[in-house]
Write a protein that holds these residues in place. Structure first.
Motif, PDB file in Angstrom:
ATOM      1  N   ALA A 151       0.833  -1.203   0.000  1.00 18.69           N
ATOM      2  CA  ALA A 151       0.000   0.000   0.000  1.00 18.69           C
ATOM      3  C   ALA A 151       0.869   1.254   0.000  1.00 18.69           C
ATOM      4  O   ALA A 151       0.561   2.238  -0.700  1.00 18.69           O
ATOM      5  CB  ALA A 151      -0.924  -0.010   1.217  1.00 18.69           C
ATOM      6  N   GLU A 152       1.951   1.219   0.757  1.00 16.63           N
ATOM      7  CA  GLU A 152       2.853   2.378   0.797  1.00 16.63           C
ATOM      8  C   GLU A 152       3.493   2.608  -0.575  1.00 16.63           C
ATOM      9  O   GLU A 152       3.604   3.750  -1.037  1.00 16.63           O
ATOM     10  CB  GLU A 152       3.922   2.159   1.856  1.00 16.63           C
ATOM     11  CG  GLU A 152       4.825   3.364   2.076  1.00 16.63           C
ATOM     12  CD  GLU A 152       5.759   3.162   3.253  1.00 16.63           C
ATOM     13  OE1 GLU A 152       6.068   4.160   3.928  1.00 16.63           O
ATOM     14  OE2 GLU A 152       6.172   2.015   3.511  1.00 16.63           O
ATOM     15  N   ASP A 153       3.911   1.524  -1.232  1.00 15.38           N
ATOM     16  CA  ASP A 153       4.499   1.650  -2.567  1.00 15.38           C
ATOM     17  C   ASP A 153       3.485   2.232  -3.556  1.00 15.38           C
ATOM     18  O   ASP A 153       3.830   3.073  -4.394  1.00 15.38           O
ATOM     19  CB  ASP A 153       4.981   0.288  -3.063  1.00 15.38           C
ATOM     20  CG  ASP A 153       6.194  -0.217  -2.287  1.00 15.38           C
ATOM     21  OD1 ASP A 153       6.847   0.602  -1.615  1.00 15.38           O
ATOM     22  OD2 ASP A 153       6.471  -1.424  -2.343  1.00 15.38           O
ATOM     23  N   LEU A 154       2.230   1.777  -3.455  1.00  9.44           N
ATOM     24  CA  LEU A 154       1.194   2.285  -4.360  1.00  9.44           C
ATOM     25  C   LEU A 154       0.918   3.760  -4.087  1.00  9.44           C
ATOM     26  O   LEU A 154       0.746   4.549  -5.027  1.00  9.44           O
ATOM     27  CB  LEU A 154      -0.082   1.459  -4.212  1.00  9.44           C
ATOM     28  CG  LEU A 154      -1.260   1.874  -5.098  1.00  9.44           C
ATOM     29  CD1 LEU A 154      -0.865   1.878  -6.577  1.00  9.44           C
ATOM     30  CD2 LEU A 154      -2.462   0.969  -4.865  1.00  9.44           C
ATOM     31  N   ALA A 155       0.880   4.144  -2.809  1.00 12.36           N
ATOM     32  CA  ALA A 155       0.657   5.556  -2.462  1.00 12.36           C
ATOM     33  C   ALA A 155       1.777   6.425  -3.035  1.00 12.36           C
ATOM     34  O   ALA A 155       1.533   7.526  -3.543  1.00 12.36           O
ATOM     35  CB  ALA A 155       0.567   5.721  -0.949  1.00 12.36           C
TER      36      ALA A 155
END
Length: 451
Positions: A151-155
């Protein structure tokens, strides 16, 4: 940073046996005396940073194995299991559990595995699907590392920022999944917050949802579509006994992903540390609601980048516990059926929207009550599903609360804390601060029997 008081005797002993070395041979390889190695293996001396570096270099040792107890929730996870009513007559306290975990971590892990497998099946009498799912969440301490990183990478990929969150997430849905976001009148979606219409390729949201709730629902849909495999892997691995429990667990993880997208881990943790975990500032900075920020605080368990360990509870206007997340706080589930009129969440309804704080102690099946610092504020329903005003409660052990902006000027001396009793249906003490119904029942005259 290496913990200078790290006790790692069992892990070091297993490594030595795996290498087929005597204590004398391993001590020579590490440049220490055999007697010192013997003390380390027996947990009578901590593993120093210098010796740990030697172990890593000479034996290709993975230091993450020193935190092998993370898989069972560490000390707090084991304490929760030992607090089971089936062990109540044994009087096991926290110190005994700590000694057990330090001396025999593999045996402790075996016990936890057997306990969890038994608790997930028919042996757990009287437990509903929500309780079973909650126990699975607690096993992870509400931190799902792989999904959180994803999720952090996508954000970061979407470059989510406060002013562009809805647009960026909506564009992702449209471009990658051919789904558009549409806001519909309340009368078109009676009693509904959101609806995914795959025929029309629309994520439909009620106009009654405020901005933060709309962003959450869009983020939730993005997470559900893009990380479906990771979600299902977690659900399958939890080995839950019923479809209902699996559904509840799946919903929790999907909500978790939405929070991880809107509040990316490193940025959120850095903001927490800079502001003293001031939720008012965090709300503004990340364009989220109070309860969204509060729930994210229970998830900050990343190895090497841990935040402060909070639990979160939601209490309705009638005083009933609607939700409870232990997070990394190690709190048990002490509030079920409890009515503590001296606790601040009940006063919060008289001061809606105001942040209130209180230091309390309450028992959790251990030898002595624990000392907590609690933060409470009411939040209002969304006006869609008849959700009424409720109190959101964050709790953290008082020994950690000195870092909080909300704790400034509040005494963290245990002697000044408000004592809340353990919920007990048999307590007849007039001065007891346990649930009100118990005290009332004890004060009523007993009915006279007619023969």
């Amino acid at each position: 940073m290496i913990d200078s008081n790290l006790l790692a005797g069992p892990a070091l002993r297993r490594l030595r046996k795996r290498e087929g070395l005597t204590q004398a041979a391993m001590a020579a390889a590490l440049g220490i005396s055999p007697s010192y190695l013997n003390l380390i293996e027996r947990n009578q001396r901590p593993l120093s940073a210098r010796v740990l570096v030697q172990v890593i270099e000479r034996f290709d040792f993975d230091p993450r194995s020193l935190r092998e107890d993370d898989a069972i929730g560490g000390l707090d996870g084991l304490v929760r299991r030992m607090a089971d009513r089936r062990f109540a007559d044994l009087g096991i306290d926290r110190e005994e559990v700590q000694e057990f975990l330090a001396a025999a971590p593999q045996i402790a892990a075996a016990f936890a595995r057997l306990y969890d497998q038994a608790g997930s099946g028919p042996a757990a009498e009287g437990e509903d699907a929500s309780a079973v799912a909650r126990r699975a969440i607690e096993r992870w301490q509400n931190h799902f590392a792989d999904l959180d990183h994803a999720a952090e990478d996508l954000a970061d990929e979407l470059r989510l920022s406060r002013g562009e969150i809805s647009a960026a997430l909506g564009e992702r849905l449209r471009e990658k999944h051919r789904i558009t976001v549409r806001i519909l009148p309340a009368e078109v979606m009676p009693g509904q917050v959101h609806r995914l219409d795959l025929h029309a390729r629309q994520l439909q949201l009620s106009e009654m949802l405020p901005g933060a709730a709309r962003r959450f629902q869009i983020a939730r849909q993005v997470g559900a579509l893009e990380m479906r495999e990771g979600i299902e892997t977690l659900v399958a691995g939890a080995n839950l006994p019923s479809a209902e429990a699996r559904s509840i667990f799946r919903e929790h993880i999907t909500d978790y992903l939405a929070g991880a997208l809107l509040l990316p881990y490193r940025r959120f943790l850095r903001a927490c540390e800079q502001t003293g975990y001031d939720l008012a500032v965090l709300q503004r900075r990340f364009a989220v609601s109070f309860d969204q920020a509060a729930r994210r605080l229970t998830t900050l368990g990343r190895v090497g980048e841990r935040g402060l360990p909070f639990f979160m509870a939601i209490i309705d206007r009638a005083g009933r516990l609607a939700d409870f997340t232990a997070g990394g706080a190690g709190a048990l589930y002490p509030l079920e059926g409890a009515r503590w009129p001296a606790w601040i969440p009940y006063a919060a309804f008289e001061r809606p929207g105001t942040v209130l704080t209180q230091a309390v102690t309450f028992g959790e099946g251990e030898a002595a009550p624990r000392h907590w610092f609690t933060i409470t504020r009411t939040v209002d329903g969304d006006g869609v599903m008849c959700t009424a005003r409720r109190a959101v409660v964050l709790g953290i052990e008082a020994r950690f609360a000195g870092e909080l902006a909300y704790a400034r000027g509040v005494s963290l001396d245990p002697a000044d804390a408000v004592p809340l009793g353990t919920p007990c249906l048999r307590c007849g003490r007039a001065e007891c601060l346990t649930p009100a119904p118990s005290r009332m029942a004890s004060a009523l005259p007993r009915p006279r029997q007619i023969s």
